[in-house]
Design a protein around this motif. Sequence first.
Motif, short mmCIF file in Angstrom:
data_model
loop_
_atom_site.label_atom_id
_atom_site.label_comp_id
_atom_site.label_asym_id
_atom_site.label_seq_id
_atom_site.Cartn_x
_atom_site.Cartn_y
_atom_site.Cartn_z
N GLN A 1 31.95 95.46 -41.79
CA GLN A 1 31.55 96.70 -42.15
C GLN A 1 30.23 96.67 -42.81
OE1 GLN A 1 34.65 98.16 -45.03
NE2 GLN A 1 33.60 100.05 -45.35
N VAL A 2 29.54 97.92 -42.69
CA VAL A 2 28.22 97.82 -43.20
C VAL A 2 28.35 98.06 -44.71
CG1 VAL A 2 26.02 99.34 -43.48
CG2 VAL A 2 27.25 98.84 -40.99
N GLN A 3 27.68 97.26 -45.49
CA GLN A 3 27.43 97.50 -46.87
C GLN A 3 26.15 97.29 -47.63
OE1 GLN A 3 30.50 95.05 -49.35
NE2 GLN A 3 30.29 93.70 -47.42
N LEU A 4 25.82 98.05 -48.69
CA LEU A 4 24.73 98.16 -49.17
C LEU A 4 24.88 97.29 -50.48
CD1 LEU A 4 23.41 101.67 -49.23
CD2 LEU A 4 22.86 100.04 -47.77
N VAL A 5 24.19 96.04 -50.51
CA VAL A 5 24.50 95.19 -51.48
C VAL A 5 23.27 95.39 -52.48
CG1 VAL A 5 24.49 92.70 -52.37
CG2 VAL A 5 25.58 93.69 -50.10
N GLU A 6 23.65 95.86 -53.91
CA GLU A 6 22.85 95.93 -54.89
C GLU A 6 22.72 94.95 -55.92
OE1 GLU A 6 23.37 100.84 -55.03
OE2 GLU A 6 24.96 99.28 -56.05
N ALA B 1 20.96 104.97 -48.36
CA ALA B 1 20.23 104.58 -47.17
C ALA B 1 20.88 105.58 -45.97
CB ALA B 1 20.37 103.15 -46.85
N ASP B 2 19.78 105.77 -45.05
CA ASP B 2 19.99 106.14 -43.66
C ASP B 2 20.05 105.08 -42.61
OD1 ASP B 2 18.69 109.63 -43.90
OD2 ASP B 2 20.85 109.04 -44.11
N LEU B 3 20.88 104.72 -42.06
CA LEU B 3 20.97 103.63 -41.42
C LEU B 3 21.55 103.75 -39.84
CD1 LEU B 3 23.31 101.27 -43.88
CD2 LEU B 3 20.54 101.45 -43.44
N ILE B 4 20.84 103.12 -38.95
CA ILE B 4 21.28 102.89 -37.61
C ILE B 4 21.87 101.61 -37.28
CG2 ILE B 4 20.36 102.63 -34.96
CD1 ILE B 4 17.90 104.31 -35.80
N LEU B 5 23.19 101.88 -37.08
CA LEU B 5 24.17 100.75 -36.97
C LEU B 5 23.71 99.90 -35.70
CD1 LEU B 5 27.55 102.06 -38.04
CD2 LEU B 5 25.42 101.26 -39.65
N TYR B 6 23.90 98.50 -35.78
CA TYR B 6 23.77 97.67 -34.66
C TYR B 6 24.79 98.00 -33.50
CZ TYR B 6 20.88 94.20 -37.38
OH TYR B 6 19.82 93.49 -37.79
N SER B 7 26.17 98.49 -33.86
CA SER B 7 27.27 98.75 -33.26
C SER B 7 27.02 100.15 -32.49
CB SER B 7 28.24 98.72 -34.08
OG SER B 7 28.61 99.60 -34.99
N ASP B 8 26.06 100.86 -33.11
CA ASP B 8 25.90 102.26 -32.45
C ASP B 8 24.68 103.05 -32.70
OD1 ASP B 8 26.24 105.01 -31.73
OD2 ASP B 8 27.58 105.63 -33.46
N PHE B 9 23.86 102.70 -31.74
CA PHE B 9 22.30 103.28 -32.01
C PHE B 9 22.11 104.84 -31.67
CE2 PHE B 9 19.31 99.77 -32.31
CZ PHE B 9 20.22 98.89 -32.44
#
Length: 120
Positions: A1-6, A95-103
């Motif tokens: 799962q994608v996380q933002l680690v602060e 963050a606005d992110l592009i996931l490796y699993s879904d471009f």
Amino acid sequence: QVQLVESGGGLVQAGGSLRLSCAASKSIFVTMGWYRQTPDKERDLVAKISRGGNTNYADSVKGRFTISRDNTNNTVYLQMNSLKPEDTAVYYCNADLILYSDFSRSRNYWGQGTQVTVSS
């Protein structure tokens, strides 16, 4: 799962400095930044940066805070200098992110928040 680690929050005296970090996993960031919130106020933008380096700052932090990014490590940093008691808040990475699993599209994510407390 994608996380933002602060990381980097804490307690500091007025006039001191802190450096916040936010790293996004398994993704490529498009924009990334920091917001802050006190119990009785809205969550407001502090600073944000695009992958290309374009920045936005809240007027209250201009000249004191600097946002930067490390595209290789998918990380943003917020260097906070000359801290004031009014900077005390919970700081949230966004963050606005592009996931490796879904471009196919970008997605927006929030971190869990980190407390910054500035004493007089």
